[in-house]
Design an enzyme around this catalytic site. Structure first.
Site, short mmCIF file in Angstrom:
data_model
loop_
_atom_site.label_atom_id
_atom_site.label_comp_id
_atom_site.label_asym_id
_atom_site.label_seq_id
_atom_site.Cartn_x
_atom_site.Cartn_y
_atom_site.Cartn_z
N LYS A 22 0.84 -1.21 0.00
CA LYS A 22 0.00 0.00 0.00
C LYS A 22 0.87 1.26 0.00
O LYS A 22 0.65 2.18 -0.79
CB LYS A 22 -0.91 0.00 1.24
CG LYS A 22 -1.59 1.32 1.50
CD LYS A 22 -2.48 1.27 2.72
CE LYS A 22 -1.81 1.61 4.02
NZ LYS A 22 -1.46 3.04 4.21
N ASN A 23 1.84 1.29 0.90
CA ASN A 23 2.63 2.52 1.05
C ASN A 23 3.61 2.76 -0.10
O ASN A 23 4.22 3.83 -0.17
CB ASN A 23 3.38 2.52 2.39
CG ASN A 23 2.46 2.79 3.55
OD1 ASN A 23 1.28 3.09 3.36
ND2 ASN A 23 2.99 2.67 4.76
N CYS A 116 -5.19 12.57 13.46
CA CYS A 116 -5.70 11.23 13.22
C CYS A 116 -5.46 10.45 14.50
O CYS A 116 -4.81 10.94 15.42
CB CYS A 116 -5.03 10.58 12.02
SG CYS A 116 -3.34 10.13 12.34
N ARG A 121 0.57 14.45 13.40
CA ARG A 121 1.11 14.22 12.05
C ARG A 121 1.04 15.45 11.15
O ARG A 121 0.27 15.50 10.18
CB ARG A 121 0.40 13.04 11.39
CG ARG A 121 0.55 11.79 12.20
CD ARG A 121 -0.12 10.60 11.56
NE ARG A 121 0.66 10.01 10.48
CZ ARG A 121 0.27 8.93 9.83
NH1 ARG A 121 -0.86 8.35 10.10
NH2 ARG A 121 1.02 8.44 8.87
N ASP A 311 4.88 0.68 11.96
CA ASP A 311 3.69 0.02 11.42
C ASP A 311 3.60 -1.46 11.83
O ASP A 311 2.62 -2.13 11.50
CB ASP A 311 3.64 0.13 9.89
CG ASP A 311 3.23 1.54 9.45
OD1 ASP A 311 2.86 2.36 10.30
OD2 ASP A 311 3.28 1.81 8.23
N ARG A 405 -8.42 -0.84 4.94
CA ARG A 405 -7.56 0.18 4.32
C ARG A 405 -6.24 -0.43 3.87
O ARG A 405 -5.63 0.08 2.93
CB ARG A 405 -7.27 1.29 5.33
CG ARG A 405 -8.44 2.19 5.63
CD ARG A 405 -8.00 3.36 6.46
NE ARG A 405 -6.76 3.91 5.94
CZ ARG A 405 -5.84 4.55 6.65
NH1 ARG A 405 -6.02 4.72 7.94
NH2 ARG A 405 -4.75 5.01 6.09
C1 UD1 Z 1 4.45 7.01 6.44
C2 UD1 Z 1 3.60 5.79 6.23
C3 UD1 Z 1 3.02 5.29 7.55
C4 UD1 Z 1 4.15 5.07 8.56
C5 UD1 Z 1 5.04 6.31 8.66
C6 UD1 Z 1 6.28 6.07 9.51
C7 UD1 Z 1 2.76 6.12 3.99
C8 UD1 Z 1 1.59 6.40 3.13
N1 UD1 Z 1 2.53 6.12 5.30
O1 UD1 Z 1 3.59 8.02 6.99
O2 UD1 Z 1 2.34 4.07 7.32
O3 UD1 Z 1 3.60 4.80 9.83
O4 UD1 Z 1 5.50 6.72 7.35
O5 UD1 Z 1 7.02 5.02 9.01
O6 UD1 Z 1 3.83 5.83 3.52
N2 UD1 Z 1 6.60 14.74 10.70
C9 UD1 Z 1 6.64 16.09 10.99
N3 UD1 Z 1 6.40 16.97 9.98
C10 UD1 Z 1 6.14 16.56 8.70
C11 UD1 Z 1 6.13 15.18 8.41
C12 UD1 Z 1 6.37 14.29 9.43
O7 UD1 Z 1 6.85 16.47 12.14
O8 UD1 Z 1 5.94 17.41 7.83
C13 UD1 Z 1 6.86 13.75 11.78
C14 UD1 Z 1 5.64 12.88 12.06
O9 UD1 Z 1 4.73 13.48 12.96
C15 UD1 Z 1 6.29 11.63 12.63
C16 UD1 Z 1 7.61 11.54 11.83
O10 UD1 Z 1 7.83 12.84 11.30
O11 UD1 Z 1 6.61 11.81 13.99
C17 UD1 Z 1 7.61 10.55 10.68
O12 UD1 Z 1 6.40 10.69 9.94
P1 UD1 Z 1 6.34 10.41 8.38
O13 UD1 Z 1 7.49 9.54 7.99
O14 UD1 Z 1 6.17 11.69 7.66
O15 UD1 Z 1 5.00 9.58 8.26
P2 UD1 Z 1 4.07 9.54 6.99
O16 UD1 Z 1 4.90 9.80 5.78
O17 UD1 Z 1 2.85 10.34 7.21
#
Ligand code: UD1
Length: 426
Positions: A22-23, A116, A121, A311, A405
């Site tokens: 999925k990711n 969420c 996030r 995850d 999902r």
């Molecule tokens: C992706 C995955 C999700 C997984 C996560 C961590 C997808 C679609 N989803 O989510 O399944 O749980 O990686 O491996 O690939 N953060 C910030 N600012 C930002 C972006 C992130 O502070 O702009 C923080 C987040 O709150 C979190 C950390 O960075 O603490 C990592 O998050 P991130 O890797 O961005 O998660 P996703 O990409 O949303």
């Protein structure tokens, strides 16, 4: 709404074929927006999230056609640059259209995802990265409105924390920027390698695949993609944990063992026999006698790849409720990712949360008892499935749309492994 009913206590035995990730599929689908034409994505899982993403692409003007696990996306004519709240609120990954739309059309308007179940996030890294590439981003009415007059300009970008979708957004945007972009402290998840391969196949110039420094040399144009989605390492890990937790033995096939280094090591440390081929993983107990199955408590700390994946945290915790001693689970990625703990308590688990850590005192193999529980988010739900399969008696999991999902044909795959599991109307 439907619930999932499980009659627990039956060891899972046999083989399970792993679907596309999925990711990985979601960013590849977003990347098709970068250039007009008919793109072909293979091994695309049929899930609630991939269907939602197709709806989002169609909202933007994309035409889609699915033939088995092949998804054709025709991005010749885009008619909108807006990802509306209704779609983004159900799937945070919708934010992935931001980078490609700004790069191709000079404008994107994407609803802020909001909170969420697993935490706040934010998407500040995505916005900061696009601004470093020359886009002007305004927040208005709950939307981020990103504009660039002319093409984006390459720049040096640094992420405080390696964000997966943040890295993907910047990678996509930078492919069509003028000059060179260097992204420091980029995420290194295998799904990003899959996206790099697709972009390179489309004509992008990218160095540093698999490392935390990605260098992108902008090109004037890209061409349509033909790309295969990598196997879902989280789905593979979930089935491996479920097989072990039920005292069974089995093999996950069509997967990438090299994408699961931390989980396989932790399973071995817990006393499980793990064997790998190039595309399969087998787990079994040293003794088939259930009275001799003793699981050692093993600590985990979630970290960006190649660390232990957040995850797979909830699923591993469900397994650890069966250990014969105790262990500590540290969650460092998301601040509210212990939603499954209260539900596991209902099944007799002994878990105490202290901030970002949870101490699990095991109750031994088969020590949980079935109960009605509620799914709260995707991965928390799969930990309840694992606990239900391992527990004595009947477990009913409500709100299973969370599971749909991210797990393709979950009931069929579990049934083939010998589980007693079915859906019922609530
Ligand atoms: C992706 C995955 C999700 C997984 C996560 C961590 C997808 C679609 N989803 O989510 O399944 O749980 O990686 O491996 O690939 N953060 C910030 N600012 C930002 C972006 C992130 O502070 O702009 C923080 C987040 O709150 C979190 C950390 O960075 O603490 C990592 O998050 P991130 O890797 O961005 O998660 P996703 O990409 O949303």
């Amino acid at each position: 709404m439907e619930k999932l009913v499980i009659e627990g206590g039956h060891p899972l035995v046999g083989e399970v074929v792993i679907s596309g990730a999925k990711n990985a599929a979601l960013p590849l689908m977003a990347a098709t927006l970068l250039t007009p034409g008919r793109h072909c994505l293979r091994n695309v899982p049929d899930l609630r999230d991939t269907r939602t993403f197709i709806r989002l692409l169609e909202h933007l003007g994309v035409k889609s056609e699915r033939v088995g696990d092949i998804l054709y996306l025709d991005t010749t004519t885009l008619t909108s640059v807006e990802a509306p709240y209704d779609l983004v609120k159900t799937m945070r990954a919708s934010v992935l259209v931001l980078g490609p739309l700004v790069a191709r059309l000079g404008r994107a308007k994407v609803s802020l995802p909001g909170g969420c179940a697993i935490g706040a996030r934010p998407i500040d890294f995505h916005i900061m990265g696009l601004e470093r590439l020359g886009a002007i981003c305004n927040l208005d009415g709950g939307y981020v409105d990103a504009n660039s007059s002319g093409s984006l300009q390459g720049n040096v970008i640094y992420f405080d924390i390696p964000s997966v979708t943040g890295t993907e957004n910047i990678l996509m945007a930078a492919t069509l920027a003028t000059g060179e972009t260097v992204l420091n402290n980029a995420a290194k998840e295998p799904e990003i390698g899959n996206l790099v391969d697709m972009l390179v196949g489309m004509g992008a110039k990218i160095e540093g695949r698999g490392t935390d420094t990605l260098t992108i040399h902008g090109v004037d144009e890209l061409h349509p993609a033909d790309c295969v989605v990598i196997p879902d390492r989280i789905e593979a890990g979930t089935y491996l944990i479920a097989i072990v937790a039920t005292g069974g033995h089995g093999t996950v096939t069509h997967c990438r063992p090299d994408h699961l280094p931390s989980l396989l090591e932790k399973l071995r440390m817990a006393g499980v026999l793990v064997t790998e081929t190039k595309d399969s993983i087998t787990v079994e107990w040293p003794s088939a006698d259930k009275t001799e199955m003793k699981l050692k408590g093993v600590d985990i700390t979630t970290m960006p790849y190649p660390g232990y994946p957040t995850d797979l945290q909830a699923q591993f915790m469900a397994l650890m409720t069966q250990c014969s001693d105790s262990c500590v689970v540290n969650e460092t990625i998301f601040e509210n990712r212990f939603m499954h703990v209260a539900e596991l308590h209902r099944m007799g688990a002994n878990i105490r949360i202290d901030g970002h850590s949870a101490r699990v005192d095991g109750c031994g193999m088969g020590g949980l008892k079935g109960a009605p529980v509620m799914a709260t988010d995707l991965r928390a739900s799969s930990s309840l499935v694992i606990a239900g399969l391992a527990a004595a008696g009947r477990t009913e999991i409500s709100r299973i749309y969370h599971l749909e999902r991210g797990y393709e044909n979950l009931v069929d795959k579990l049934t083939k492994l010998g589980a007693k599991v079915w859906k019922e109307d609530e």
